[in-house]
Design a protein around this motif. Structure first.
Motif, PDB file in Angstrom:
ATOM      1  N   THR A  73      53.332  40.944  49.295  1.00  0.00           N
ATOM      2  CA  THR A  73      52.183  40.269  48.924  1.00  0.00           C
ATOM      3  C   THR A  73      51.189  40.631  47.828  1.00  0.00           C
ATOM      4  O   THR A  73      50.612  39.037  48.494  1.00  0.00           O
ATOM      5  N   ILE A  77      47.958  37.193  46.668  1.00  0.00           N
ATOM      6  CA  ILE A  77      47.035  36.858  46.939  1.00  0.00           C
ATOM      7  C   ILE A  77      46.628  36.708  45.348  1.00  0.00           C
ATOM      8  O   ILE A  77      45.237  35.631  45.417  1.00  0.00           O
ATOM      9  N   THR A  78      46.776  37.346  44.874  1.00  0.00           N
ATOM     10  CA  THR A  78      46.325  37.544  42.777  1.00  0.00           C
ATOM     11  C   THR A  78      46.535  36.191  42.327  1.00  0.00           C
ATOM     12  O   THR A  78      45.606  35.424  42.452  1.00  0.00           O
TER      13      THR A  78
END
Length: 192
Positions: A73, A77-78
């Motif tokens: 996950t 996000i990055t």
């Protein structure tokens, strides 16, 4: 969106950075110096990369536990934050702003996290071995690029090698996602 579609998007977006490299004669373009087409190509690569990580997450390739889900996950996000750099560059956003700095730092951070996902997928053994090697090929792109820089005593990442490595790696990863979805569907049908 199913894993097969995510794999197809990954494959289609895989050569985006290589194409941009060829557009510039494999000369490095600094942040903010690329044109709209270049910014869109980098965003396309990020979209494909994000789809690849989402596909790996859906397959639980890094394991079925909390740690495996957490590891796969983080890059989601990055990579999203890294993709923001393209519209920021297009809009000539202030490169000294915290938002821009975070987006810029998320590119190499996402590569490091991709390596972590690839190692987790290798040891989780959820996917068959040949399919586990595709994320690993992607995950080593940054370390291989840095090793090549050190070996050849270069000041910058070799764009041609890095571009070909990412194009090939992410294409194979997309192919692996499609194959994993197909084998998972066949297993489900056989057990029904």
């Amino acid at each position: 969106m199913n894993v097969r579609t995510l794999g197809l998007i990954t494959m289609l977006c895989a050569p985006a950075m290589l194409i941009d490299g060829y557009r510039h004669g494999m000369e490095r373009t600094l942040n903010g110096e690329n044109d709209l087409t270049g910014n869109l190509l980098y965003m396309a690569f990020a979209v494909g990369w994000w789809c690849a990580m989402l596909g790996l997450r859906k397959l639980r390739a890094a394991g079925h536990g909390r740690l495996g889900r957490f590891i796969v996950t983080l890059p989601l996000i990055t990579i999203f934050l890294a993709a923001l750099q393209s519209p920021l560059d297009t809009g000539h956003f202030n490169m000294q702003s915290p938002v821009y700095i975070v987006a810029d730092l998320c590119w190499p951070l996402s590569m490091v996290l991709t390596f972590a996902v690839s190692v987790a997928a290798l040891f989780a053994r959820v996917l068959p071995l040949p399919l586990r090697l595709a994320p690993l090929f992607c995950g080593v792109s940054l370390p291989v690029g840095f090793a090549y820089m050190a070996f050849a005593r270069l000041q910058d990442m070799p764009l041609a090698e890095f571009g070909w490595h990412t194009a090939t790696g992410w294409f194979l990863l997309g192919l692996a996602l499609m194959a994993a979805q197909s084998s998972k569907t066949q297993t489900t049908l056989a057990s029904a």
